[in-house]
Motif scaffolding. Structure first.
Motif, PDB file in Angstrom:
ATOM      1  N   GLN A  18      -9.434  -3.378   1.493  1.00  0.00           N
ATOM      2  CA  GLN A  18      -8.734  -3.147   0.222  1.00  0.00           C
ATOM      3  C   GLN A  18      -7.347  -3.786   0.208  1.00  0.00           C
ATOM      4  O   GLN A  18      -6.937  -4.371  -0.786  1.00  0.00           O
ATOM      5  N   LYS A  21      -7.697  -7.490  -0.458  1.00  0.00           N
ATOM      6  CA  LYS A  21      -8.077  -7.725  -1.863  1.00  0.00           C
ATOM      7  C   LYS A  21      -6.864  -7.562  -2.767  1.00  0.00           C
ATOM      8  O   LYS A  21      -6.671  -8.350  -3.699  1.00  0.00           O
ATOM      9  N   ASP A  22      -6.049  -6.545  -2.501  1.00  0.00           N
ATOM     10  CA  ASP A  22      -4.850  -6.314  -3.310  1.00  0.00           C
ATOM     11  C   ASP A  22      -3.896  -7.502  -3.233  1.00  0.00           C
ATOM     12  O   ASP A  22      -3.347  -7.942  -4.244  1.00  0.00           O
TER      13      ASP A  22
END
Length: 181
Positions: A18, A21-22
């Motif tokens: 995550q 991806k951020d």
């Protein structure tokens, strides 16, 4: 390159942690100004901001049309046709950007009707018949704008149509008279 053509890349991106991806998302958003404006509107603004945006757009359009008085004369000459065409295209661009960011159909239709009505009232002689190429180009462009705007108007809810009926009728009437509809 499109993600739907490369499903393996899409799967690899979705498997990223995550945090990664951020980071990628923030970098990509920074590269697309329109996407940044859309996200800003969706995530950080509310109805009050929308009303302010609409007022700001109307003010920009009013200023653009007022400034055009110095360049565009209500005389059927090449430069007037060309300048009015440029002004209408610029106004349309402002409205397109507003619509892409806000997705507000009502204000889009209202502003399109406003600029058409304003152009028809200020420069009626430029929409009469002429053999000049620039006149034909302006007439064809305006014909397309009228058709698109009236179609969008007719797709609005009847309560919203009621609010814009006077404007729409004025545009339709002039367009039919000058064979722009």
């Amino acid at each position: 390159m499109s993600l739907h053509k490369h499903p393996e890349l899409k799967e690899a991106v979705l498997r990223l942690p995550q945090k990664e991806k951020d980071k990628l998302l923030v970098r990509l958003i920074g590269k697309d100004k329109m996407l940044m404006k859309q996200l800003h509107f969706q995530l950080l603004e509310d109805q009050v901001d929308l009303a302010d945006r609409i007022e700001g757009l109307k003010q920009q359009l009013s200023t653009l049309l007022s400034d055009s008085r110095n360049r565009v004369k209500n005389l059927p000459v090449f430069s007037s046709y060309k300048e009015l065409h440029a002004v209408l295209r610029q106004a349309s661009g402002l409205i397109n950007e507003h619509e892409k960011i806000t997705k507000d159909r009502f204000s889009e239709v209202e502003c399109r009707l406003l600029i058409l009505k304003e152009a028809f009232e200020r420069y009626p002689r430029l929409f009469e018949g002429s053999a000049l190429y620039s006149a034909q180009k302006l007439k064809e462009y305006t014909k397309g704008r009228v058709k698109t705007t009236i179609n969008k108007y007719e797709k609005l809810h009847e309560d919203l149509q009621f609010d814009l009926r006077e404007l729409a009728d004025a545009v339709r009437e002039f367009a039919e008279e000058k064979q722009l509809a």
